[in-house]
Design a protein around this motif. Structure first.
Motif, mmCIF file in Angstrom:
data_model
loop_
_atom_site.group_PDB
_atom_site.id
_atom_site.type_symbol
_atom_site.label_atom_id
_atom_site.label_comp_id
_atom_site.label_asym_id
_atom_site.label_seq_id
_atom_site.Cartn_x
_atom_site.Cartn_y
_atom_site.Cartn_z
ATOM 1 N N GLU A 3 -1.794 -27.380 23.621
ATOM 2 C CA GLU A 3 -1.292 -27.619 24.967
ATOM 3 C C GLU A 3 -1.264 -26.319 25.766
ATOM 4 O OE1 GLU A 3 -0.328 -30.400 26.594
ATOM 5 O OE2 GLU A 3 -0.965 -31.649 24.913
ATOM 6 N N LYS A 4 -1.380 -26.464 27.096
ATOM 7 C CA LYS A 4 -1.367 -25.310 27.989
ATOM 8 C C LYS A 4 -0.218 -25.425 28.982
ATOM 9 C CE LYS A 4 -6.400 -24.567 27.922
ATOM 10 N NZ LYS A 4 -7.617 -24.460 28.785
ATOM 11 N N CYS A 5 0.214 -24.261 29.484
ATOM 12 C CA CYS A 5 1.269 -24.239 30.490
ATOM 13 C C CYS A 5 1.143 -22.951 31.295
ATOM 14 C CB CYS A 5 2.648 -24.303 29.819
ATOM 15 S SG CYS A 5 4.043 -24.440 30.963
ATOM 16 N N LEU A 6 1.538 -23.011 32.558
ATOM 17 C CA LEU A 6 1.588 -21.808 33.374
ATOM 18 C C LEU A 6 2.807 -20.986 32.971
ATOM 19 C CD1 LEU A 6 0.665 -23.304 36.850
ATOM 20 C CD2 LEU A 6 -0.589 -21.468 35.690
ATOM 21 N N ILE A 7 2.562 -19.745 32.554
ATOM 22 C CA ILE A 7 3.628 -18.844 32.101
ATOM 23 C C ILE A 7 3.684 -17.643 33.042
ATOM 24 C CG2 ILE A 7 4.479 -17.405 30.209
ATOM 25 C CD1 ILE A 7 4.492 -20.394 29.572
ATOM 26 N N THR A 8 4.847 -17.392 33.619
ATOM 27 C CA THR A 8 4.967 -16.276 34.551
ATOM 28 C C THR A 8 5.163 -14.950 33.839
ATOM 29 O OG1 THR A 8 7.381 -16.395 34.785
ATOM 30 C CG2 THR A 8 6.070 -17.805 36.219
ATOM 31 N N ASN A 9 5.833 -14.990 32.695
ATOM 32 C CA ASN A 9 6.170 -13.734 32.031
ATOM 33 C C ASN A 9 6.578 -14.021 30.599
ATOM 34 O OD1 ASN A 9 6.708 -11.016 31.640
ATOM 35 N ND2 ASN A 9 8.751 -11.101 32.535
ATOM 36 N N MET A 10 6.315 -13.066 29.723
ATOM 37 C CA MET A 10 6.895 -13.067 28.385
ATOM 38 C C MET A 10 7.636 -11.748 28.227
ATOM 39 S SD MET A 10 4.300 -15.074 25.820
ATOM 40 C CE MET A 10 2.750 -14.553 26.549
ATOM 41 N N GLN A 11 8.918 -11.821 28.433
ATOM 42 C CA GLN A 11 9.763 -10.628 28.494
ATOM 43 C C GLN A 11 10.185 -10.221 27.091
ATOM 44 O OE1 GLN A 11 12.936 -10.872 31.409
ATOM 45 N NE2 GLN A 11 14.247 -9.588 30.127
ATOM 46 N N ARG A 12 9.590 -9.164 26.602
ATOM 47 C CA ARG A 12 9.902 -8.679 25.258
ATOM 48 C C ARG A 12 11.186 -7.856 25.267
ATOM 49 N NH1 ARG A 12 4.767 -5.528 23.479
ATOM 50 N NH2 ARG A 12 5.741 -5.596 21.422
#
Length: 313
Positions: A3-12
């Motif tokens: 599945e796909k999704c729009l991701i704005t950020n992955m904040q580590r």
């Protein structure tokens, strides 16, 4: 194919979105319209564009590239970035978010809010910090926006993260149908659930929806034995009353199982740039940041109901 999704950020290395060191996965799309939202770019259900005026040299390449005539003609740089300027590069009433202007911009002044990622793309990034999760008791927090508006993506991501032994938090506004939350129970270690106002009419005034479904889902999660962290954004002249927190304490005290914790989150206005980049007037832009000490009385009220409470999370 995942599945796909729009991701704005992955904040580590996030430390405020559940226990330990975490990676916060922020998706696009929300079914509430909270007046104080600090992530306005995650409200639309589609990708959109930030215009960062400080990086714009007013070269006009975006104007030439736009098929919808949604780009305003260049003006002097000093005028565009002057305090109080009302100039915005994009006429949002005409923009179709085709990203032609983004492709034409050589200065990163026009950038897409999000990227379309697969579940595997997200997990590859999350797993980079596996060692930090193990050493700190952290893991992945799926938030947004509102992750439950993409149930297929959410469930696949939760399941695959669980298979990899990742500790999982689901940050949600609590409005999804119960069957959606029920499907997540085998995979989620902590539910971070927002409570904004105990008065459903005031809740609707501030968010666009009443609170009945949220309270119902919190009860059902509690009945199911889920670990719950309640998060309350504290807003001036909206929910900053003793009566609101007394009612909240009564409700939470009556749950079948006690919540793990409640976090009071004093209002701050550190998201102003995002509203500017989207060309949106934010009515709270002049609102002063709330001093955490102003939440002390509310913390004391909640503690009288036996609730473990923090200020700031």
């Amino acid at each position: 194919m995942t599945e796909k999704c729009l991701i704005t950020n992955m904040q580590r290395f996030s430390t405020n979105d559940g226990p330990g060191i975490r990676t916060l996965v922020i998706g696009v799309g929300c079914n509430l319209k909270c007046k104080w939202c600090h992530n306005p770019e995650t409200i639309p259900m589609h990708n959109t564009i930030f215009w960062k005026s400080a990086l714009c040299v007013q070269c006009g390449l975006c104007l030439e590239s736009c098929p919808e005539e949604a780009i305003r003609p260049p003006i002097p740089v000093e005028e565009a970035i002057a305090e109080g300027s009302t100039y915005h590069k994009i006429d949002r009433s005409k923009c179709t978010d085709c990203m032609k202007c983004v492709e034409a911009c050589d200065f990163d002044a026009l950038v897409p809010v999000a990227k379309m990622l697969t579940v595997d793309d997200v997990l590859d990034e999350v797993m980079r910090d596996e060692l930090f999760y193990k050493n700190s008791g952290g893991g992945m927090t799926l938030g947004g926006g509102e992750p439950t508006v993409h149930p297929k993506f959410m469930l696949e991501l939760l399941q695959k993260a669980r298979e990899k032994g990742i500790h999982i938090c689901l940050d949600t506004n609590g409005t999804a149908p119960w069957k959606v939350y029920e499907q997540t129970l085998p995979f989620v270690d902590f539910y971070l659930v927002d409570m904004k106002n105990m008065d459903t009419e005031l809740h609707k005034l501030g968010t666009g929806a009443g609170n009945e479904k949220i309270l119902e889902n919190i009860k059902k999660l509690s009945e199911a034995g889920a670990k719950i962290i309640i998060r309350v954004p504290v807003m001036y002249d909206y929910n900053d009353t003793a009566e609101n927190f007394e009612q909240m304490g009564e409700f939470l005290k009556g749950l079948p199982n006690p919540v793990h914790r409640l976090d009071l989150l004093p209002f701050h206005n550190w998201c102003q740039n995002k509203y500017n980049w989207m060309g949106i007037y934010w009515p709270l832009i002049e609102e002063e940041n709330m001093d955490p000490i102003e939440c002390e009385d509310f913390k004391e009220i909640l503690e009288t109901y036996g609730i473990n409470c923090t200020i700031g999370g």
